[in-house]
Design a protein around this motif. Structure first.
Motif, PDB file in Angstrom:
ATOM      1  N   THR A  38      26.657  89.746  70.966  1.00 48.55           N
ATOM      2  CA  THR A  38      25.328  90.458  70.462  1.00 48.55           C
ATOM      3  C   THR A  38      25.296  91.855  70.988  1.00 48.55           C
ATOM      4  N   GLN A  39      24.536  92.594  70.269  1.00 45.24           N
ATOM      5  CA  GLN A  39      24.408  93.876  70.536  1.00 45.24           C
ATOM      6  C   GLN A  39      22.841  94.088  71.049  1.00 45.24           C
ATOM      7  N   GLN A  40      22.544  94.793  72.138  1.00 45.67           N
ATOM      8  CA  GLN A  40      20.962  94.786  72.576  1.00 45.67           C
ATOM      9  C   GLN A  40      20.607  96.091  71.981  1.00 45.67           C
ATOM     10  N   TYR A  41      20.232  96.081  70.396  1.00 44.37           N
ATOM     11  CA  TYR A  41      20.077  97.180  69.797  1.00 44.37           C
ATOM     12  C   TYR A  41      19.027  98.365  70.379  1.00 44.37           C
ATOM     13  N   PRO A  42      17.818  98.142  70.386  1.00 36.70           N
ATOM     14  CA  PRO A  42      17.096  99.191  70.768  1.00 36.70           C
ATOM     15  C   PRO A  42      17.487  99.830  72.013  1.00 36.70           C
ATOM     16  N   ASP A  43      18.093  98.950  73.082  1.00 37.80           N
ATOM     17  CA  ASP A  43      18.359  99.378  74.320  1.00 37.80           C
ATOM     18  C   ASP A  43      19.841 100.280  74.239  1.00 37.80           C
ATOM     19  N   ASN A  44      20.572  99.843  73.266  1.00 36.83           N
ATOM     20  CA  ASN A  44      21.720 100.777  73.440  1.00 36.83           C
ATOM     21  C   ASN A  44      21.931 101.756  72.377  1.00 36.83           C
ATOM     22  N   LYS A  45      20.585 102.220  71.978  1.00 36.21           N
ATOM     23  CA  LYS A  45      20.455 103.510  70.929  1.00 36.21           C
ATOM     24  C   LYS A  45      21.381 104.616  71.475  1.00 36.21           C
ATOM     25  N   ASP A  46      21.081 104.686  72.789  1.00 37.80           N
ATOM     26  CA  ASP A  46      21.923 106.303  73.247  1.00 37.80           C
ATOM     27  C   ASP A  46      23.550 106.062  72.974  1.00 37.80           C
ATOM     28  N   THR A  47      24.085 104.788  73.145  1.00 41.07           N
ATOM     29  CA  THR A  47      25.241 104.693  73.295  1.00 41.07           C
ATOM     30  C   THR A  47      25.978 104.340  71.971  1.00 41.07           C
TER      31      THR A  47
ATOM     32  N   TRP B  57      23.960  80.669  75.746  1.00 39.97           N
ATOM     33  CA  TRP B  57      25.498  80.813  76.555  1.00 39.97           C
ATOM     34  C   TRP B  57      26.810  80.035  75.610  1.00 39.97           C
ATOM     35  N   MET B  58      26.375  78.909  75.098  1.00 36.74           N
ATOM     36  CA  MET B  58      27.405  78.478  74.419  1.00 36.74           C
ATOM     37  C   MET B  58      27.884  79.231  73.125  1.00 36.74           C
ATOM     38  N   GLN B  59      27.005  80.117  72.742  1.00 36.30           N
ATOM     39  CA  GLN B  59      27.013  80.947  71.378  1.00 36.30           C
ATOM     40  C   GLN B  59      27.239  82.233  71.863  1.00 36.30           C
ATOM     41  N   LEU B  60      27.472  82.714  72.946  1.00 38.35           N
ATOM     42  CA  LEU B  60      27.906  83.851  73.334  1.00 38.35           C
ATOM     43  C   LEU B  60      26.812  84.999  73.035  1.00 38.35           C
ATOM     44  N   ARG B  61      25.648  84.485  73.230  1.00 38.17           N
ATOM     45  CA  ARG B  61      24.221  85.273  72.741  1.00 38.17           C
ATOM     46  C   ARG B  61      23.529  85.419  74.398  1.00 38.17           C
ATOM     47  N   LEU B  62      22.544  86.263  74.527  1.00 38.62           N
ATOM     48  CA  LEU B  62      21.927  86.385  75.526  1.00 38.62           C
ATOM     49  C   LEU B  62      20.656  85.487  75.628  1.00 38.62           C
ATOM     50  N   GLY B  63      20.212  85.034  74.436  1.00 40.42           N
ATOM     51  CA  GLY B  63      18.929  84.015  74.627  1.00 40.42           C
ATOM     52  C   GLY B  63      17.631  84.893  74.653  1.00 40.42           C
ATOM     53  N   PRO B  64      16.536  84.333  75.168  1.00 39.29           N
ATOM     54  CA  PRO B  64      15.179  85.108  75.292  1.00 39.29           C
ATOM     55  C   PRO B  64      15.343  85.899  76.444  1.00 39.29           C
ATOM     56  N   ASN B  65      15.228  87.328  76.374  1.00 42.89           N
ATOM     57  CA  ASN B  65      15.301  88.176  77.346  1.00 42.89           C
ATOM     58  C   ASN B  65      14.201  89.368  77.354  1.00 42.89           C
ATOM     59  N   ARG B  66      13.346  89.226  76.439  1.00 51.04           N
ATOM     60  CA  ARG B  66      12.358  90.359  76.336  1.00 51.04           C
ATOM     61  C   ARG B  66      10.917  90.194  76.988  1.00 51.04           C
ATOM     62  N   VAL B  67      10.535  88.825  76.850  1.00 55.48           N
ATOM     63  CA  VAL B  67       8.978  88.510  77.426  1.00 55.48           C
ATOM     64  C   VAL B  67       9.366  88.112  78.774  1.00 55.48           C
ATOM     65  N   GLY B  68       8.779  89.038  79.678  1.00 54.38           N
ATOM     66  CA  GLY B  68       8.925  88.707  81.114  1.00 54.38           C
ATOM     67  C   GLY B  68      10.200  88.765  81.610  1.00 54.38           C
ATOM     68  N   PRO B  69      10.575  88.726  82.913  1.00 57.64           N
ATOM     69  CA  PRO B  69      11.883  88.536  83.519  1.00 57.64           C
ATOM     70  C   PRO B  69      12.776  87.802  82.846  1.00 57.64           C
TER      71      PRO B  69
ATOM     72  N   LEU C 135      30.968  81.993  66.797  1.00 58.66           N
ATOM     73  CA  LEU C 135      32.606  82.147  66.965  1.00 58.66           C
ATOM     74  C   LEU C 135      33.123  82.726  65.684  1.00 58.66           C
ATOM     75  N   ALA C 136      32.565  82.466  64.398  1.00 55.59           N
ATOM     76  CA  ALA C 136      33.042  82.917  63.351  1.00 55.59           C
ATOM     77  C   ALA C 136      32.544  84.495  62.886  1.00 55.59           C
ATOM     78  N   PHE C 137      31.435  84.391  63.569  1.00 54.98           N
ATOM     79  CA  PHE C 137      30.924  85.868  63.459  1.00 54.98           C
ATOM     80  C   PHE C 137      31.514  87.081  64.344  1.00 54.98           C
ATOM     81  N   ARG C 138      31.891  86.388  65.510  1.00 51.70           N
ATOM     82  CA  ARG C 138      32.480  87.190  66.478  1.00 51.70           C
ATOM     83  C   ARG C 138      33.789  87.921  65.771  1.00 51.70           C
ATOM     84  N   GLU C 139      34.728  87.015  65.131  1.00 54.54           N
ATOM     85  CA  GLU C 139      35.959  87.720  64.445  1.00 54.54           C
ATOM     86  C   GLU C 139      35.495  88.498  63.282  1.00 54.54           C
ATOM     87  N   ARG C 140      34.333  88.000  62.464  1.00 56.86           N
ATOM     88  CA  ARG C 140      34.217  88.730  61.387  1.00 56.86           C
ATOM     89  C   ARG C 140      33.572  89.927  61.545  1.00 56.86           C
TER      90      ARG C 140
END
Lengths: 165, 358, 371
Positions: A38-47, B57-69, C135-140
């Motif tokens: 995933t891209q951290q969109y508004p954070d990576n605006k500069d890059t 984590w299993m889906q290669l994402r970050l998960g919630p990371n905006r509200v609070g630390p 995983l599919a979207f990573r490649e796509r």
């Protein structure tokens, strides 16, 4: 006896196939810090850099003298499949006193545009191009109707001759 | 040393010294009620956050990371949203049942917390039929699910509820039988006795094959009983949109959601108690140095550590496997799990009689 | 194909699946008649995303109408555009330069890969596993980035124009395709580990949604869905266009006829597409990327037809020209429509969960069906 063997074999194969899948997701969970899709969109605006061919919106290229290359030939207007471009022309008086067709208002409906790139292809003087902007959301639909030529801008010298060649 | 048992005892003594016994008992009820609701809310928040992070984590994402630390307040923000949301009641719904159902499910989930032993000597109610109580009460939640599905006046909900009914009723058999394997070895239904019997080793280590098989079957069966993927047929998203809680919104939906997570906690706590020794620290034979270090860790940490490990395993299932079909689900239960757990129970009985376990 | 007509009993449960439903992948509306959990009848209702593309095309010139076809089967937009461009070229009698031909085939195969990857993730989601989608979207995403760099857009390209392609490939194109191939070769095994070999998935798909070869032909099915039933229908092999006749690749045919056979066809097709891309990526001939065409295209009076193999099956474009700058009539033969028509036949007597799996393996794209 073969029934029991088959039964146990079936169960074993099933458990093994499930364990393989769990191993994979488990590995991803363990190295979650390294691999992210995933891209951290508004954070990576500069890059965030979009490729130069990205079709964001149509812009009319102005140089530092506020001059553009649009002759008002309406080729783009004709090429546009859904009427996003409307060119209002006027007649300028040349120093010799002749009437010359020129663009008065280059109206561009971003809300209608499908980014098909046909206007850019059609333009004989390369006056317009696709810009790499993509944050088009506005609160009023009327803001999407844009006038592309800047106020006071005029056609660059020598463009007409180049076109006729 | 600091322990929950000391605190509980001190509060108990102080209450009985200061007030007359009736009043003191009343105060204890209030305190326990407040603690149970507090635990309920905390578990909801923590487990939903955990689920989101594990799935991310299993889906290669970050998960919630905006509200609070690190996004720890995300669940709270969502709960706030659900509280202020309008609770819609569809036309043609059975109003009474529709409103009761989520509370029934929630109350069941809370009542089941009673006999659990959270730490050494820290337990709400040390009833002598503890395990039986948990299995008996937790099966009431299917009534809540059926009520919700029927009262919604929605065909998706009804299908989901019917699936859930068939599923929970059949999987309780193998869950019960696998629990029995440990009961047979321990000889008691009391949770404190079961934990005490694991002082020299957890059942998963000293119970040989039958306990391992029982453990695996228990994990599968409770995953099905709590309607978790790959057995989430009651709310099969791609088939029934949201199953039995399709028509619920706002806080009533949140109660279903919270109850699901508390149910997971309860069954995992039960699994940890029966198979992994509850609050008992990990001991290795006569290696006293190692055992002393392990003893130093408070018992409450042991209990929650084991429980959360099992919860993680169940979440791991959810984010890996496809969903079963309803007939395959019942196939799995009646053709594989039930026969295996029955034979397994015999094996466990044999081991218990012959005293082959350590 | 003689099927008894099921008369709906009073006791039957009739459920509207869609137009807003997670597994219809769009705005398809299915009226399903249930007997308990068993599906008795499925009746697709179309029209929720009908934009009358065919009628719209009648007022657009031969350069302009191509972009609308990106909005039909949006997952294989390159291939749709390709078919339209080919049809116009047939009318104009234009020879496409070899470089453009190779670029077109490369783009088609990359699109096919991206489409199959999305299908894989979506099918896994339909049967209940959520992780494969990511995983599919990573490649796509890698393919989308390649497309974005060369074509300028990620989904609705409009890169094919009559006479060739709109622009030459980006200087980075070859390097990034190599990177993608190296990456995907490593990762395609994960697809098998996670889903193909999974016992739950196999049980969900094996023997489900069976359709025989004869029935598949009768319903006019095409593409991977028909090849799963053993029908030989790959347009790339039967009626080769562009450079497909010079390439080494296999037409994947499975004889199972069930969901798993259709699944395996697509999984193996991904490998074939990769091999096609590998054969071409280093052998792009030098030359023009676009043939010289007139500014205003006019097709001679007559009828023109071209067909390609999209990720979903056979796409046909049929143009009737009266000699003007716009077509008199355009008809698209879309693969999704005929594949959908077999849904009722396949789902009879199956469970609701199976219906979702069958729709998943048919790989329906609703805008393609409705147009």
């Amino acid at each position: 006896m073969s029934f029991v063997k088959n039964y146990i074999g079936e169960v074993w194969g099933a458990v093994k196939s499930l364990a393989t899948g769990m191993k994979l997701t488990g590995q991803y969970a363990l190295r979650h810090k390294k691999e992210k899709i995933t891209q951290q969109y508004p954070d990576n605006k500069d890059t965030l850099k979009l490729p130069e061919r990205f079709r964001g919106e149509v812009v009319l290229i102005h140089d530092e003298n506020n001059e553009h290359a649009c002759t008002g030939c309406t080729a783009c207007e004709l090429a546009c499949p859904n009427g996003s471009i409307k060119i209002i022309t006027k007649f300028d008086l040349t120093p010799e006193g002749k009437k010359k067709k020129a663009v008065d208002t280059f109206v561009y409906h971003l809300d209608l545009c499908t980014m098909c790139n046909l206007c850019i292809e059609a333009c004989p003087t390369d006056a317009i191009k696709m810009a790499q902007t993509f944050e088009h959301s506005v609160t009023d639909r009327n803001k999407l109707i844009k006038v592309l030529n800047k106020p006071g801008s005029k056609i660059r010298e020598g463009v007409e001759e180049k076109k006729s060649q | 040393m600091w322990s929950l048992q000391n605190i509980a005892d001190k509060v108990h003594d102080w209450l009985y010294l200061t007030f007359n016994p009736t009043l003191a008992m009343l105060f204890e009820f209030v305190i326990i009620g407040a603690l149970a609701i507090g635990l309920f809310a905390m578990l909801g928040l923590i487990l939903i956050y955990m689920e989101r992070k594990v799935s991310a984590w299993m889906q290669l994402r970050l998960g919630p990371n905006r509200v609070g630390p690190k996004g720890i307040f995300q669940t709270m923000a969502d709960t706030l949203k659900l509280i202020v949301k309008e609770g819609m009641t569809p036309d043609g719904a059975d109003k009474l049942l529709f409103h009761i159902a989520p509370f029934l499910v929630m109350i069941v989930a809370m009542v089941v917390l009673a006999p659990l032993m959270f730490a050494k000597g820290f337990q709400i109610w040390d009833i002598n039929i503890g395990v039986f109580f948990i299995t008996a009460v937790s099966s009431i939640s299917v009534i809540g699910v059926l009520m919700a599905g029927w009262a919604s006046n929605n065909k998706y909900s009804l299908l989901g509820a019917m699936r859930s009914g068939a599923q929970i009723v059949s999987y309780e058999l193998s869950a019960g039988l696998s629990i029995l394997a440990v009961i047979v070895l321990t000889g008691s239904l009391k949770l404190s006795d079961i934990i005490a019997s694991q002082e020299n080793g957890w059942w998963i280590f000293k119970g040989h094959l039958p306990v391992w098989i029982a453990f695996v079957i228990f994990i599968i069966a409770v995953t099905a009983e709590t309607n978790r993927a790959p057995f989430d047929l009651a709310e099969a998203e791609s088939e029934l949109t949201a199953g039995f809680h399709t028509e619920y919104s706002g806080m009533k939906f949140a109660l279903f959601f919270l109850a699901e997570y508390v149910n997971i906690f309860v069954v995992c706590a039960l699994g940890a108690t029966l198979f992994l020794g509850g609050w008992m620290p990990l001991h290795f034979g006569t290696n006293t140095q190692f055992n002393k270090v392990m003893d130093y860790i408070p018992s409450v940490v042991w209990f929650f550590g084991k429980t959360f490990f099992l919860i993680f395993v169940i979440m791991w299932f959810r984010w890996t496997f496809p969903r079963l079909r309803i007939d395959q689900l019942l196939h799995l239960e009646w053709k594989y799990l039930l026969p295996i757990s029955m034979i397994n129970l015999l094996l466990a009985t044999l081991i218990a009689i012959m005293n082959w376990h350590f | 194909m003689t099927e008894e007509v099921v008369i709906t009993d009073q006791d039957d449960l009739i459920i509207n699946v869609g137009p807003q439903h997670p597994s219809t992948h769009g705005v398809l509306h299915l009226v399903i008649t249930l007997n308990g959990e068993t599906v008795k009848k499925v009746e697709p209702h179309l029209g929720y995303i009908h934009r009358s593309i065919e009628k719209m095309c009648e007022s657009l010139t031969y350069r302009q109408f191509i972009y609308t076809t990106s909005r039909m089967d949006y997952l294989s937009s390159h291939i749709n555009n390709h078919c339209c461009a080919m049809c116009v070229e047939k009318g104009l009698q234009v020879e496409v330069p070899p470089r453009a031909q190779v670029i077109r085939v490369l783009m088609d195969e990359l699109t096919r890969l991206a489409s199959h990857q999305l299908w894989w993730g979506a099918l896994a989601m339909d049967v209940g596993a959520l992780t494969p989608f990511f995983l599919a979207f990573r490649e796509r995403e890698m393919i989308n980035d390649i497309m974005e760099e060369t074509c300028g857009t990620r989904l609705t390209m409009n890169y094919m124009v009559p006479g060739g392609v709109m622009a030459d490939i980006h200087p980075n194109f070859q390097r990034r395709v190599h990177e993608f191939l190296a990456h995907f070769k490593r990762k395609i095994d994960e697809y098998d580990e996670l889903i193909t070999d999974n016992i739950i998935f196999q049980n969900r798909t094996k023997g489900i949604g069976f359709i025989s070869k004869e029935d598949a032909i009768s319903y006019g099915m095409s593409g991977p869905s028909a090849r799963g039933s053993g029908v030989q229908c790959d347009i790339r092999k039967l009626y080769p266009y562009e450079v497909y006749d010079k390439l080494q690749f296999k037409e994947i045919i499975e004889s199972g006829g069930d969901c798993f056979a259709r699944y395996m066809v697509r999984m193996k097709e991904m490998k074939q597409s990769m091999s096609i891309v590998e054969q071409l990526i280093d052998n792009i001939p030098e030359g023009d990327f676009q043939a010289k065409t007139k500014n205003v295209l006019k097709l001679p009076k007559g009828e023109f037809y071209s067909r390609v193999e999209t990720a979903r099956g056979e796409l046909g474009v049929y143009i009737i020209s009266e000699g003007g700058t716009t077509p008199y009539r355009i008809k698209f033969r879309s693969p999704g429509y005929s594949n959908l028509s077999a849904l009722d036949h396949m789902t009879r007597g199956q469970k609701i969960g199976d219906m979702v799996a069958i729709m998943g393996t048919l790989d329906l794209v609703i805008p393609d069906i409705d147009r």
